[in-house]
Design a protein around this motif. Sequence first.
Motif, mmCIF file in Angstrom:
data_model
loop_
_atom_site.group_PDB
_atom_site.id
_atom_site.type_symbol
_atom_site.label_atom_id
_atom_site.label_comp_id
_atom_site.label_asym_id
_atom_site.label_seq_id
_atom_site.Cartn_x
_atom_site.Cartn_y
_atom_site.Cartn_z
ATOM 1 N N THR A 1 32.720 30.956 63.219
ATOM 2 C CA THR A 1 32.287 31.477 64.509
ATOM 3 C C THR A 1 32.844 30.522 65.550
ATOM 4 O O THR A 1 32.393 29.382 65.655
ATOM 5 N N ASP A 2 33.842 30.963 66.287
ATOM 6 C CA ASP A 2 34.530 30.129 67.270
ATOM 7 C C ASP A 2 35.044 28.833 66.650
ATOM 8 O O ASP A 2 34.956 27.760 67.246
ATOM 9 N N GLY A 3 35.566 28.910 65.438
ATOM 10 C CA GLY A 3 36.130 27.745 64.770
ATOM 11 C C GLY A 3 35.109 26.819 64.130
ATOM 12 O O GLY A 3 35.447 25.745 63.662
ATOM 13 N N VAL A 4 33.844 27.230 64.113
ATOM 14 C CA VAL A 4 32.769 26.400 63.559
ATOM 15 C C VAL A 4 32.283 27.021 62.262
ATOM 16 O O VAL A 4 31.962 28.203 62.204
ATOM 17 N N VAL A 5 32.222 26.205 61.207
ATOM 18 C CA VAL A 5 31.696 26.664 59.918
ATOM 19 C C VAL A 5 30.234 26.207 59.826
ATOM 20 O O VAL A 5 29.895 25.082 60.204
ATOM 21 N N THR A 6 29.367 27.122 59.359
ATOM 22 C CA THR A 6 27.937 26.845 59.280
ATOM 23 C C THR A 6 27.462 27.010 57.851
ATOM 24 O O THR A 6 27.818 27.970 57.179
#
Length: 145
Positions: free
Chosen positions: A72-77
């Motif tokens: 999500t927008d280059g962020v991994v969660t």
Amino acid sequence: MDGMSGPHVIRGSVSLPEAELVWRFSRSSGPGGQHVNTTDTAVELRFDLARTEALPEVWKRRALEWLAGRLTDGVVTVRASERRSQWRNREAATVRLTALLAEATAPPPKPRRPTRIPRGINERRLRQKKQRSETKRGRSPKNWD
């Protein structure tokens, strides 16, 4: 929290810096006890893969491509809420994230070279099929004159 700040090794000498990890805590829907409604045991760990400087550029590109559907927008969660303690959930989330990044940054497997079936094996297979066919045809009632 002293033990958690150690290096989170992905592969080789590359590790995730603690400063780039963003933690969020919330109430877990899982098992609990007396304090289940008051403690924030569920853990959400976020890592900005697109802006990190910790990974080599080749690995970063590979990971962004591999995890495109999860980002999500280059962020991994990564979430963890299986355990009753926040500490254990933090450890589980860290292990999951490092394993995920290790898999995503791994070099692609070598392309498979198709092998040819040796002619002898194919001929033997066809010969056995023919023999089986003759055996079954011999059992047919039309040949019982």
